[in-house]
Structures are given as C-alpha cells and as structure tokens.
Design an enzyme around this catalytic site. Structure first.
Site, PDB file in Angstrom:
ATOM      1  N   LYS A  44       0.805  -1.202   0.000  1.00  0.00           N
ATOM      2  CA  LYS A  44       0.000   0.000   0.000  1.00  0.00           C
ATOM      3  C   LYS A  44       0.848   1.266   0.000  1.00  0.00           C
ATOM      4  O   LYS A  44       0.370   2.332  -0.334  1.00  0.00           O
ATOM      5  CB  LYS A  44      -0.877   0.027   1.274  1.00  0.00           C
ATOM      6  CG  LYS A  44      -1.801  -1.136   1.460  1.00  0.00           C
ATOM      7  CD  LYS A  44      -2.560  -0.926   2.800  1.00  0.00           C
ATOM      8  CE  LYS A  44      -2.620  -2.219   3.531  1.00  0.00           C
ATOM      9  NZ  LYS A  44      -3.247  -2.092   4.847  1.00  0.00           N
ATOM     10  N   GLY A  45       2.071   1.148   0.431  1.00  0.00           N
ATOM     11  CA  GLY A  45       2.902   2.322   0.708  1.00  0.00           C
ATOM     12  C   GLY A  45       3.041   3.334  -0.417  1.00  0.00           C
ATOM     13  O   GLY A  45       3.271   4.508  -0.181  1.00  0.00           O
ATOM     14  N   ASP A 101       7.201   3.138  -2.617  1.00  0.00           N
ATOM     15  CA  ASP A 101       7.594   4.237  -1.728  1.00  0.00           C
ATOM     16  C   ASP A 101       9.050   4.135  -1.307  1.00  0.00           C
ATOM     17  O   ASP A 101       9.757   5.120  -1.250  1.00  0.00           O
ATOM     18  CB  ASP A 101       6.671   4.281  -0.485  1.00  0.00           C
ATOM     19  CG  ASP A 101       6.548   2.936   0.208  1.00  0.00           C
ATOM     20  OD1 ASP A 101       7.007   1.921  -0.349  1.00  0.00           O
ATOM     21  OD2 ASP A 101       5.989   2.882   1.313  1.00  0.00           O
ATOM     22  N   ASP A 104      14.488  -1.027   0.479  1.00  0.00           N
ATOM     23  CA  ASP A 104      15.198  -1.247   1.735  1.00  0.00           C
ATOM     24  C   ASP A 104      16.191  -2.395   1.502  1.00  0.00           C
ATOM     25  O   ASP A 104      17.280  -2.172   0.982  1.00  0.00           O
ATOM     26  CB  ASP A 104      14.111  -1.567   2.777  1.00  0.00           C
ATOM     27  CG  ASP A 104      14.625  -1.722   4.187  1.00  0.00           C
ATOM     28  OD1 ASP A 104      15.833  -1.762   4.387  1.00  0.00           O
ATOM     29  OD2 ASP A 104      13.796  -1.820   5.115  1.00  0.00           O
ATOM     30  N   LYS A 132      16.911   3.281   1.143  1.00  0.00           N
ATOM     31  CA  LYS A 132      17.785   3.040   2.305  1.00  0.00           C
ATOM     32  C   LYS A 132      18.946   2.184   1.810  1.00  0.00           C
ATOM     33  O   LYS A 132      19.011   0.983   2.074  1.00  0.00           O
ATOM     34  CB  LYS A 132      17.013   2.247   3.375  1.00  0.00           C
ATOM     35  CG  LYS A 132      16.254   3.084   4.358  1.00  0.00           C
ATOM     36  CD  LYS A 132      15.798   2.204   5.510  1.00  0.00           C
ATOM     37  CE  LYS A 132      14.750   2.882   6.340  1.00  0.00           C
ATOM     38  NZ  LYS A 132      14.152   1.976   7.340  1.00  0.00           N
ATOM     39  N   PHE A 153      13.832   4.433  10.925  1.00  0.00           N
ATOM     40  CA  PHE A 153      12.449   4.028  10.648  1.00  0.00           C
ATOM     41  C   PHE A 153      11.651   5.253  10.232  1.00  0.00           C
ATOM     42  O   PHE A 153      11.580   6.231  10.965  1.00  0.00           O
ATOM     43  CB  PHE A 153      11.827   3.366  11.877  1.00  0.00           C
ATOM     44  CG  PHE A 153      10.564   2.634  11.543  1.00  0.00           C
ATOM     45  CD1 PHE A 153      10.615   1.351  11.029  1.00  0.00           C
ATOM     46  CD2 PHE A 153       9.330   3.247  11.700  1.00  0.00           C
ATOM     47  CE1 PHE A 153       9.444   0.678  10.680  1.00  0.00           C
ATOM     48  CE2 PHE A 153       8.159   2.586  11.352  1.00  0.00           C
ATOM     49  CZ  PHE A 153       8.216   1.302  10.840  1.00  0.00           C
ATOM     50  N   ASP A 160       3.937   3.626   6.697  1.00  0.00           N
ATOM     51  CA  ASP A 160       3.252   3.413   7.978  1.00  0.00           C
ATOM     52  C   ASP A 160       4.139   2.830   9.053  1.00  0.00           C
ATOM     53  O   ASP A 160       5.210   2.279   8.774  1.00  0.00           O
ATOM     54  CB  ASP A 160       2.096   2.424   7.775  1.00  0.00           C
ATOM     55  CG  ASP A 160       2.616   1.002   7.555  1.00  0.00           C
ATOM     56  OD1 ASP A 160       3.500   0.817   6.690  1.00  0.00           O
ATOM     57  OD2 ASP A 160       2.172   0.080   8.255  1.00  0.00           O
ATOM     58  N   ARG A 166       0.211   6.877   7.604  1.00  0.00           N
ATOM     59  CA  ARG A 166       0.306   6.951   6.136  1.00  0.00           C
ATOM     60  C   ARG A 166      -0.156   8.309   5.610  1.00  0.00           C
ATOM     61  O   ARG A 166       0.260   8.747   4.543  1.00  0.00           O
ATOM     62  CB  ARG A 166      -0.541   5.861   5.478  1.00  0.00           C
ATOM     63  CG  ARG A 166      -0.059   4.433   5.744  1.00  0.00           C
ATOM     64  CD  ARG A 166      -0.731   3.472   4.770  1.00  0.00           C
ATOM     65  NE  ARG A 166      -0.582   2.078   5.153  1.00  0.00           N
ATOM     66  CZ  ARG A 166       0.438   1.293   4.797  1.00  0.00           C
ATOM     67  NH1 ARG A 166       1.418   1.770   4.075  1.00  0.00           N
ATOM     68  NH2 ARG A 166       0.471   0.031   5.174  1.00  0.00           N
TER      69      ARG A 166
HETATM   70  C1  PRP Z   1       7.549  -1.816   2.093  1.00  0.00           C
HETATM   71  C2  PRP Z   1       7.721  -0.949   0.858  1.00  0.00           C
HETATM   72  C3  PRP Z   1       8.292  -1.890  -0.150  1.00  0.00           C
HETATM   73  C4  PRP Z   1       9.068  -2.882   0.691  1.00  0.00           C
HETATM   74  C5  PRP Z   1      10.521  -2.553   0.609  1.00  0.00           C
HETATM   75  O1  PRP Z   1       6.311  -2.416   2.031  1.00  0.00           O
HETATM   76  O2  PRP Z   1       6.519  -0.388   0.427  1.00  0.00           O
HETATM   77  O3  PRP Z   1       7.293  -2.525  -0.916  1.00  0.00           O
HETATM   78  O4  PRP Z   1       8.603  -2.772   2.025  1.00  0.00           O
HETATM   79  O5  PRP Z   1      11.307  -3.406   1.389  1.00  0.00           O
HETATM   80  P1  PRP Z   1      12.448  -4.331   0.813  1.00  0.00           P
HETATM   81  O6  PRP Z   1      13.290  -3.510  -0.130  1.00  0.00           O
HETATM   82  O7  PRP Z   1      13.197  -4.726   2.067  1.00  0.00           O
HETATM   83  O8  PRP Z   1      11.831  -5.516   0.143  1.00  0.00           O
HETATM   84  P2  PRP Z   1       5.573  -3.062   3.298  1.00  0.00           P
HETATM   85  O9  PRP Z   1       5.854  -4.528   3.315  1.00  0.00           O
HETATM   86  O10 PRP Z   1       5.933  -2.285   4.521  1.00  0.00           O
HETATM   87  O11 PRP Z   1       4.040  -2.909   2.948  1.00  0.00           O
HETATM   88  P3  PRP Z   1       3.130  -1.603   2.737  1.00  0.00           P
HETATM   89  O12 PRP Z   1       3.657  -0.926   1.473  1.00  0.00           O
HETATM   90  O13 PRP Z   1       1.769  -2.149   2.567  1.00  0.00           O
HETATM   91  O14 PRP Z   1       3.287  -0.717   3.946  1.00  0.00           O
END
Ligand code: PRP
Length: 175
Positions: A44-45, A101, A104, A132, A153, A160, A166
C-alpha cells in the site's frame, strides 16, 4: 510529534517531496517520450507517491496495482516475498514503470522485476521515492530514486508504522 509513544521528527518536508516528485516525473517523461506508460503501484505504501507522480507525468498514462507481502513484524522485514495481488492485465509489449515508496533490502523490487520480466513487457523500469541504500541485502537498484536516506524508521506520505501515519504530509523518522 509523537507516534505510539515515540518521538518523531521531520526528515523530508512536504515542499521538498513535491519538488522531488516533479523532478522525477520530468526525467521519466523524457525517458518515456512518445510511449504510453503503465504505472504499476505496489500497495500500500506507494499510493500517495504514485498519485502525485502520475499527475506530473506527460503523455498517456495508465495505472494498475500489485501487492506483495514480506512477512513483516512491526518494524522489521523477514526477507520472504509473497505475491498477494497481481495485475489486472497482460503487460506483454507494454512500457511499465513500477512505483514503490521505499527500497530497503531490495528483495521486494528484485522479486517483482524478475516476475514481471517473464511477461515480456517492452520496457520495465522502477521508481522509488526513498532508498535506504545501506540496508541492501540483494544486488538491486531502482532506475529512478528520489532521496537516499539513512537507516532510520520512517513514516508518512504513504509509509506506515503498523498502519499508522500513512496520511502524514511530511516524512518523519522515529527517534
Ligand atoms: C515496504 C515498501 C516496499 C518494501 C521494501 O512495504 O513499500 O514494498 O517494504 O522493502 P524491501 O526492499 O526490504 O523488500 P511493506 O511490506 O511495509 O508494505 P506496505 O507498502 O503495505 O506498507
């Protein structure tokens, strides 16, 4: 500001996000000039970033969404990527821009790109607002990156903390 009893301070202001979104959209519009773009938001991010980005893109823009899950605990991710929601269309021969978004560990985007490449799009690029970089666990970089940020964080502008925050206009980090 406080969230869940922890202090949060502004890391990136709304105004700076707006400028960066315009800058990214200009680069993307130039690179995709003359081509229709299918923008794929990763739920969703990405929903706020994507909504702002598509309004700055030139040319014909289509949108679709995917959702993946990475077995998150509240602040950490385990590394496994599961596809929860797939695209509603065939992308063969299309010019696809995946929008997220944040990158990581890199596992989510790497897995997505590998899966979507199999479907033979004509172009497949990735765009993230935040990177990141120092947290990367796999060899993957996005084609378009808004801000490289430290390993803190972050919440707001779509991101979120256990589904809170969000809707914040600025991006905050928890301190
Ligand atoms: C977050 C973000 C990416 C992912 C990145 O999503 O939106 O999709 O993590 O992390 P990575 O590079 O370590 O794979 P999250 O799982 O928090 O879900 P959300 O977008 O629904 O909040």
């Amino acid at each position: 500001m406080e969230i869940k009893g922890r202090k949060a301070e502004v890391l990136i202001k709304e105004k700076d996000i707006k400028e960066k979104v315009k800058e990214l959209a200009e680069r993307i519009s130039r690179d995709f000039e003359g081509k229709d773009i299918l923008v794929v938001g990763i739920l969703k991010g990405s929903f706020i970033f994507m909504a702002d980005l598509v309004r700055e893109l030139k040319g014909k823009v289509y949108i679709d969404f995917m959702q993946v899950s990475s077995y998150n605990t509240s602040m950490e991710s385990s590394g496994e990527v599961i596809f929860v929601k797939d695209l509603a269309q065939d992308i063969r021969g299309k010019n696809v821009l995946i929008v997220d978004d944040i990158i990581d560990t890199g596992r989510t985007l790497k897995a997505l790109v590998e899966a979507l490449k199999q479907r033979e799009p004509s172009v497949l690029k990735t765009c993230v607002l935040l990177d990141k970089k120092e947290r990367r666990e796999v060899d993957f970089d996005a084609d378009y990156v808004g801000f490289v940020i430290p390993d803190k964080f972050v919440i707001g502008y779509g991101l979120d903390w256990a589904e809170e925050g969000r809707n914040l206009k600025d991006i905050y980090c928890i301190i």
